[in-house]
Motif scaffolding. Structure first.
Motif, PDB file in Angstrom:
ATOM      1  N   PRO A 360       0.830  -1.202   0.000  1.00 55.09           N
ATOM      2  CA  PRO A 360       0.000   0.000   0.000  1.00 55.09           C
ATOM      3  C   PRO A 360       0.861   1.247   0.000  1.00 55.09           C
ATOM      4  O   PRO A 360       1.997   1.247   0.448  1.00 55.09           O
ATOM      5  CB  PRO A 360      -0.790  -0.124   1.307  1.00 55.09           C
ATOM      6  CG  PRO A 360       0.146  -0.850   2.212  1.00 55.09           C
ATOM      7  CD  PRO A 360       0.896  -1.820   1.329  1.00 55.09           C
ATOM      8  N   LEU A 462      -8.065   3.673  -2.494  1.00 63.63           N
ATOM      9  CA  LEU A 462      -6.884   2.872  -2.168  1.00 63.63           C
ATOM     10  C   LEU A 462      -5.651   3.587  -2.710  1.00 63.63           C
ATOM     11  O   LEU A 462      -5.046   3.187  -3.706  1.00 63.63           O
ATOM     12  CB  LEU A 462      -7.023   1.469  -2.758  1.00 63.63           C
ATOM     13  CG  LEU A 462      -8.187   0.641  -2.216  1.00 63.63           C
ATOM     14  CD1 LEU A 462      -8.302  -0.668  -2.970  1.00 63.63           C
ATOM     15  CD2 LEU A 462      -8.012   0.385  -0.730  1.00 63.63           C
ATOM     16  N   TRP A 466      -5.769   8.536   1.070  1.00 64.99           N
ATOM     17  CA  TRP A 466      -7.044   7.902   1.383  1.00 64.99           C
ATOM     18  C   TRP A 466      -7.854   8.708   2.388  1.00 64.99           C
ATOM     19  O   TRP A 466      -9.091   8.699   2.353  1.00 64.99           O
ATOM     20  CB  TRP A 466      -6.818   6.485   1.903  1.00 64.99           C
ATOM     21  CG  TRP A 466      -6.075   6.405   3.208  1.00 64.99           C
ATOM     22  CD1 TRP A 466      -4.731   6.381   3.375  1.00 64.99           C
ATOM     23  CD2 TRP A 466      -6.645   6.337   4.512  1.00 64.99           C
ATOM     24  NE1 TRP A 466      -4.405   6.297   4.699  1.00 64.99           N
ATOM     25  CE2 TRP A 466      -5.568   6.268   5.436  1.00 64.99           C
ATOM     26  CE3 TRP A 466      -7.942   6.312   5.000  1.00 64.99           C
ATOM     27  CZ2 TRP A 466      -5.759   6.181   6.799  1.00 64.99           C
ATOM     28  CZ3 TRP A 466      -8.135   6.228   6.362  1.00 64.99           C
ATOM     29  CH2 TRP A 466      -7.051   6.165   7.251  1.00 64.99           C
TER      30      TRP A 466
END
Length: 607
Positions: A360, A462, A466
């Motif tokens: 991420p 995502l 965010w």
């Protein structure tokens, strides 16, 4: 004088001999090329079509004497034997070495075929029934009799091999070049080696063929880039990269079977795969591996396996860390479906280790010393559906971490561009240690303590930003804690509250904030701005109502507080029948003190 004349004569005679030899050599070399041998074209075309089992277009035919008598064809094209044929090979020059004895007997027998700068094309297609079909030029077969009996060797010099993948749009192409090799027709043995730049800048492809072996084709691939191999087979596993070595064995009869091994000690580990095609063209395959290291993570995979049949595709992997963390994943997909069931279980793993797998880009809002990445997940499980690789739908997910319990379902976009990926989740988070939770996201100390529960329904992108796209609702319930604010006012209220004396309780003159029994309310997120209209703090000394917003991305607060100044009086009036109706609403505050809190949250102003 005589000696010098003799020396001069020897030099002149040798020079003359060399000149005559050079002249004769040029005649023998170029003279055949000036002669037209197109009369042999029909017979030569028939020979090539029977040898390679396809249609052949033959260009101009000339002769050659050195290094051996034969024919030279300027251009040859090999085509599929069908109405709309594709090109299987295109050769700039083909040299055919003839049998001298057969020529003396006025017969055309070809002993050697030499392809100069050939271009071989392998086609990959998908049939109407969904099966994968490969088409390429056939190897020359050893015939027991006939003209093909004289053919001994097939040579390739400086060739290229192209793979055209017609299953993609537009057609994808991979090229390997600088191939050189030979093929012995009657023993049915040969070798071919070259560079496969599409598989890596240093990738070398070495192919061996032995018609008498159980697996006739063996291909050694050295220093191939795993990322390039994944694009070739339509996979995307960014956790595996770097170079590796591979060995592929292929058997064509009685059914097509491919066995592949891959070795990369510092990455993908050791893997073996077996793929088989039945008589109807249906493929089944199985694969297993061990000792794979997930690049950029703390995990390594001691074992994994995958297989497919005509009904189902299944895969299993177990990953662990040296600290004892463990994760298991199972993938099940019907062969004719684009949906797959995914089940995952984890234990003794931190949230940071999980996030490393998915790479991420989101980060904590501050450089909090703990950070949510250090949360330890004691146990967790998830059941989800992956739909055509575009989305992940979570049907069940339960996680126990840091004493909290999370039940969540949701939807996650997977295939869109990163800027458009969205997540939608809803569920319940219970047994929240409020101070620990807040300090994991913000700079400590936390302004709030207690044990809470949250019901949530949220959407967010995502991406790294965010928080700016966070939207949704929360229902909050926090019990038995302290709000570390307005402590002076609260201390005064505890002294003025006569109810403490009647109940034999001492005033809380050393309280570090508002000691409360519960905080309840509904919260709303809009693009990262948290707001509420009914947040209510219930305390034995001073109830507080809150209405306003907290801009998390902008780090600003705009809130109005209603402080209860006459708690003892309100308790009395609440019990009087005549005035009971005034306090019928549970969160009613009689004659409140209104306090406005606003400004940057590191420099708040209170009015």
């Amino acid at each position: 004088m005589r000696r010098s004349l003799a020396s001069l004569f020897r030099i002149a005679s040798r020079a003359g001999f060399l000149a005559v030899a050079l002249f004769l050599g040029l005649i023998f070399w170029y003279l055949p090329s000036l002669l037209n041998f197109d009369a042999f074209r029909p017979e030569l075309t028939d020979f090539l079509e029977k040898t390679f089992h396809c249609k052949v277009l033959v260009g101009n035919v000339t002769g050659q004497l050195v290094p051996a008598p034969g024919l030279m064809v300027q251009h040859v094209v090999f085509l599929e034997d069908m109405k709309a044929p594709s090109v299987l090979a295109s050769i700039n020059g083909v040299r055919l070495e003839l049998s001298l004895r057969a020529l003396l007997e006025k017969q055309l027998q070809i002993r050697t075929i030499r392809f100069l700068r050939p271009r071989f094309i392998v086609h990959r297609r998908q049939t109407s029934s969904g099966e994968t079909q490969w088409t390429s030029l056939h190897l020359p077969a050893a015939e027991p009799s006939g003209k093909n009996e004289a053919l001994q060797e097939w040579l390739i010099r400086n060739g290229t091999v192209e793979l055209w993948d017609h299953t993609t749009s537009p057609t994808a192409k991979w090229v390997a070049d600088q191939f050189n090799g030979s093929f012995q027709v009657h023993p049915q043995k040969g070798a071919l080696a070259g560079k496969a730049a599409r598989l890596g800048p240093r990738a070398i492809l070495d192919i061996h063929y032995d018609g008498s072996a159980a697996f006739p084709v063996q291909a050694h691939l050295n220093d191939i880039e795993l990322s390039a191999v994944q694009s070739l087979v339509h996979l995307n596993l960014p956790l595996f990269g770097g170079t590796a070595d591979s060995l592929m064995k292929v058997r064509i009869h009685p059914s097509l079977e491919i066995r592949t091994t891959l070795d990369q000690p510092s990455g993908a580990g050791h893997a073996e795969m077996v793929a088989q095609a039945d008589s109807h063209g249906h493929w089944t395959w199985s694969a297993e591996g061990k000792d794979a290291v997930l690049k950029g993570t703390s995990f390594w995979i001691p074992e994994w396996s995958a297989k497919t049949d005509n009904q189902t595709i299944t895969a299993y992997a177990r990953a662990q860390t040296h600290e004892g963390a463990m994760a298991e994943a199972t993938w099940t997909q019907p062969a004719a479906s684009k949906e797959a069931a995914l089940e995952v279980t984890v234990s003794s793993v931190t949230l940071r280790q999980i996030l490393e797998i998915f790479r991420p880009t989101s980060k904590p809002l501050t450089t909090a010393p703990r950070g949510y990445g250090s949360w330890l997940i004691d146990e967790g499980s998830m059941k989800a559906t992956v739909r055509d690789g575009d989305s992940l739908d979570v049907q069940e997910c339960g996680i126990d971490a840091q004493g909290m319990h999370l039940d969540v379902t949701g939807h996650f976009d997977l295939a869109k561009m990163p800027a458009g990926r969205q997540a939608r989740i809803q569920g319940t988070l219970q047994n929240i240690p409020t101070d620990f939770f807040i300090e994991s996201f913000f700079v400590p100390p936390s302004p709030l303590t207690g044990t809470g529960q949250v019901n949530f329904a949220l959407t967010f992108p995502l991406s790294g930003d965010w928080v700016k796209g966070l939207n949704g609702t929360l229902q909050v319930d926090i019990d038995n804690g302290i709000l570390r604010a307005l402590k002076t006012i609260y201390r005064i209220m505890t002294v003025l509250n006569l109810g403490n004396y009647l109940r034999l309780r001492l005033p809380q003159v050393t309280a570090q904030g508002i000691v409360f029994e519960s905080i309840m309310g509904h919260l709303l997120f809009q693009n990262g701005v948290l707001s509420s209209e009914d947040l209510f703090l219930k305390s034995s000394n001073m109830n507080v109502g809150a209405k306003g917003s907290v801009d998390i991305p902008g780090k600003r607060v705009q809130t109005t507080l209603r402080l209860e100044m006459f708690r003892f009086l309100e308790d009395i009036l609440r019990d009087v029948p005549i005035t009971h109706w005034i306090f019928k609403k549970p969160n009613k505050i009689f004659l409140p003190l209104v306090v406005v809190v606003e400004g940057p949250w590191d420099n708040l102003e209170i009015h």
